[in-house]
Design a protein around this motif. Structure first.
Motif, PDB file in Angstrom:
ATOM      1  N   GLY A   1      44.617  45.117  44.791  1.00 22.86           N
ATOM      2  CA  GLY A   1      44.758  44.371  43.547  1.00 22.86           C
ATOM      3  C   GLY A   1      43.608  44.723  42.627  1.00 22.86           C
ATOM      4  O   GLY A   1      42.569  45.240  43.064  1.00 22.86           O
TER       5      GLY A   1
ATOM      6  N   MET B   1      41.340  43.158  39.233  1.00 24.13           N
ATOM      7  CA  MET B   1      41.037  42.092  38.279  1.00 24.13           C
ATOM      8  C   MET B   1      40.301  42.684  37.085  1.00 24.13           C
ATOM      9  O   MET B   1      39.222  43.244  37.220  1.00 24.13           O
ATOM     10  CB  MET B   1      40.161  40.999  38.914  1.00 24.13           C
TER      11      MET B   1
ATOM     12  N   ALA C   1      48.694  44.426  42.576  1.00 19.68           N
ATOM     13  CA  ALA C   1      48.602  43.116  41.926  1.00 19.68           C
ATOM     14  C   ALA C   1      47.581  43.187  40.801  1.00 19.68           C
ATOM     15  O   ALA C   1      46.463  43.668  40.995  1.00 19.68           O
ATOM     16  CB  ALA C   1      48.199  42.059  42.950  1.00 19.68           C
TER      17      ALA C   1
ATOM     18  N   LEU D   1      45.375  41.110  38.142  1.00 21.23           N
ATOM     19  CA  LEU D   1      44.808  39.823  37.779  1.00 21.23           C
ATOM     20  C   LEU D   1      44.002  39.996  36.493  1.00 21.23           C
ATOM     21  O   LEU D   1      43.398  41.054  36.278  1.00 21.23           O
ATOM     22  CB  LEU D   1      43.888  39.279  38.876  1.00 21.23           C
TER      23      LEU D   1
ATOM     24  N   SER E   1      40.469  33.241  37.741  1.00 24.47           N
ATOM     25  CA  SER E   1      41.528  34.231  37.898  1.00 24.47           C
ATOM     26  C   SER E   1      42.019  34.298  39.343  1.00 24.47           C
ATOM     27  O   SER E   1      43.229  34.275  39.603  1.00 24.47           O
ATOM     28  CB  SER E   1      41.023  35.598  37.444  1.00 24.47           C
ATOM     29  N   ILE E   2      41.089  34.358  40.291  1.00 27.97           N
ATOM     30  CA  ILE E   2      41.498  34.445  41.704  1.00 27.97           C
ATOM     31  C   ILE E   2      42.084  33.114  42.169  1.00 27.97           C
ATOM     32  O   ILE E   2      42.975  33.088  43.034  1.00 27.97           O
ATOM     33  CB  ILE E   2      40.312  34.873  42.601  1.00 27.97           C
TER      34      ILE E   2
ATOM     35  N   ARG F   1      44.018  31.105  40.395  1.00 27.43           N
ATOM     36  CA  ARG F   1      45.433  31.124  39.987  1.00 27.43           C
ATOM     37  C   ARG F   1      46.247  31.999  40.937  1.00 27.43           C
ATOM     38  O   ARG F   1      47.335  31.627  41.364  1.00 27.43           O
ATOM     39  CB  ARG F   1      45.553  31.649  38.553  1.00 27.43           C
ATOM     40  N   TYR F   2      45.682  33.171  41.235  1.00 25.47           N
ATOM     41  CA  TYR F   2      46.424  34.115  42.077  1.00 25.47           C
ATOM     42  C   TYR F   2      46.667  33.551  43.476  1.00 25.47           C
ATOM     43  O   TYR F   2      47.797  33.590  43.989  1.00 25.47           O
ATOM     44  CB  TYR F   2      45.656  35.431  42.166  1.00 25.47           C
TER      45      TYR F   2
ATOM     46  N   GLU G   1      49.191  30.676  43.657  1.00 27.66           N
ATOM     47  CA  GLU G   1      50.578  31.020  43.359  1.00 27.66           C
ATOM     48  C   GLU G   1      51.170  32.036  44.331  1.00 27.66           C
ATOM     49  O   GLU G   1      52.385  32.309  44.260  1.00 27.66           O
ATOM     50  CB  GLU G   1      50.666  31.588  41.932  1.00 27.66           C
ATOM     51  N   THR G   2      50.366  32.588  45.241  1.00 31.01           N
ATOM     52  CA  THR G   2      50.827  33.680  46.100  1.00 31.01           C
ATOM     53  C   THR G   2      50.763  33.269  47.565  1.00 31.01           C
ATOM     54  O   THR G   2      49.721  32.801  48.050  1.00 31.01           O
ATOM     55  CB  THR G   2      49.958  34.941  45.893  1.00 31.01           C
TER      56      THR G   2
ATOM     57  N   ARG H   1      49.581  38.311  49.849  1.00 36.42           N
ATOM     58  CA  ARG H   1      48.343  38.511  49.104  1.00 36.42           C
ATOM     59  C   ARG H   1      47.763  39.912  49.320  1.00 36.42           C
ATOM     60  O   ARG H   1      48.073  40.584  50.306  1.00 36.42           O
ATOM     61  CB  ARG H   1      47.304  37.466  49.519  1.00 36.42           C
TER      62      ARG H   1
END
Length: 331
Positions: free
Chosen positions: A184, A186, A215, A217, A230-231, A233-234, A237-238, A243
């Motif tokens: 991922g 960010m 992913a 972000l 940011s993390i 939220r991720y 929601e995941t 992940r």
């Protein structure tokens, strides 16, 4: 208030000409050691210092360099600014630091710096957009501009940057070799991070290894709280099985904020549950609390190149310099 001593008064007291006094304070000027010693001793006794503003009228230079900075809240800028100001001042240049953010008109700031008769402008940050530098108000008479630590796509405005392509290739090669398969990324504020190209290269090099599902972000700005948000939220929601197993952050401040949130709020382990990589080698990231794997920009070398361009020692052109991958326990 006592009046400042003049070059003429120093010359009369030392028994030399006014031009000898001027040469004594001009680096590289032709003057005997004895005459220089006599002038400097007399100047010290009279508390005389040369008038640089008056000298600038004769040389058509002011020895002033404007440094435009955005995002002062990002502590990773401080080591760069320390190196930049130290080296400019050591070269006899005066640094004019100008705070630029979304509340200021960049064109007016550039015009204001030009009216101050600066010899050069260094754009240090990510908020300078191409349309700003090509504004019709900024005619050909503007002082030379240089972009530090980000890309420039404007003809005649050279950039000195860390080689982002090389950096991200080394990072992705390392992560792939360690067996990570669900990466991922960010990024910081979308309008600013595009200039860094790190996310683009990250995706390209993972694609070469057959990994295209990355992913993405986004943080609102370059700060630890923004990285944490940011993390958060991720992860909220995941599902756990979906992940990422490694998260590349666009800089170390975002990575530090993400690590605090991962371990503190969610009780996850770094790197066992999620590995973390940053960029810039911010000092705090190297502490035992974080052990952050990161990539170090060649800060001093980049500043040296900009200074040589300003002083006319090398031709102005865009130059990319290699940094180095620093592997620690976070990945």
């Amino acid at each position: 208030m006592r009046k400042r001593a003049t070059a003429k008064q120093v010359a009369e007291a030392a028994g030399v000409s006014k031009w000898t006094v001027i040469r004594a304070f001009t680096p590289g000027a032709s003057i005997t050691e004895e005459s220089k010693r006599k002038v400097l001793e007399t100047a010290a006794a009279l508390n005389y210092t040369p008038n640089l503003l008056a000298r600038s009228l004769a040389t058509n230079t002011t020895g002033q360099v404007a440094v435009f900075v955005d995002d002062f809240a990002n502590p990773q800028k401080l080591p760069f600014l320390e190196s930049l100001t130290e080296k400019l001042q050591a070269a006899g240049l005066v640094v004019m630091l100008i705070n630029i953010n979304n509340h200021f008109d960049h064109v007016n700031a550039l015009l204001h710096a030009d009216q101050r008769q600066v010899d050069a402008i260094i754009l240090f940050g990510t908020a300078f957009r191409d349309e700003t530098l090509t504004d019709l108000q900024l005619g050909n008479g503007m002082p030379p501009m240089f972009v530090l630590a980000r890309d420039s796509q404007i003809e005649g405005v050279p950039a000195v940057v860390c080689d982002a392509e090389l950096a991200l290739r080394e990072i992705v090669d390392h992560l792939h070799a360690k067996g990570y398969k669900r990466p991922g990324f960010m990024s910081g504020a979308a309008a600013l991070s595009t200039a860094l190209r790190r996310r683009q290269h990250f995706a390209e090099f993972w694609a070469e290894k057959g990994v295209t599902d990355i992913a993405l972000l986004s943080a609102e700005k370059y700060s630890a709280p923004a990285g944490a948000a940011s993390i958060r939220r991720y992860l909220s929601e995941t599902a756990a099985q979906d992940r990422v197993d490694v998260l590349m952050c666009e800089n170390d401040i975002l990575a530090i904020g993400a690590m605090d949130e991962i371990r503190g709020k969610f009780g996850l382990r770094v790197p066992e549950d999620i590995a973390i990589v940053g960029f810039d080698n911010y000092e705090l990231g190297g502490s035992f609390a974080y052990g952050l794997t990161t990539y170090e920009q060649p800060r001093n070398e980049m500043v040296d190149v900009v200074l040589k361009m300003i002083k006319g020692k090398i031709e102005p052109e865009t130059i990319t310099l290699p940094g180095r991958l620093i592997v620690r326990r976070s990945a």
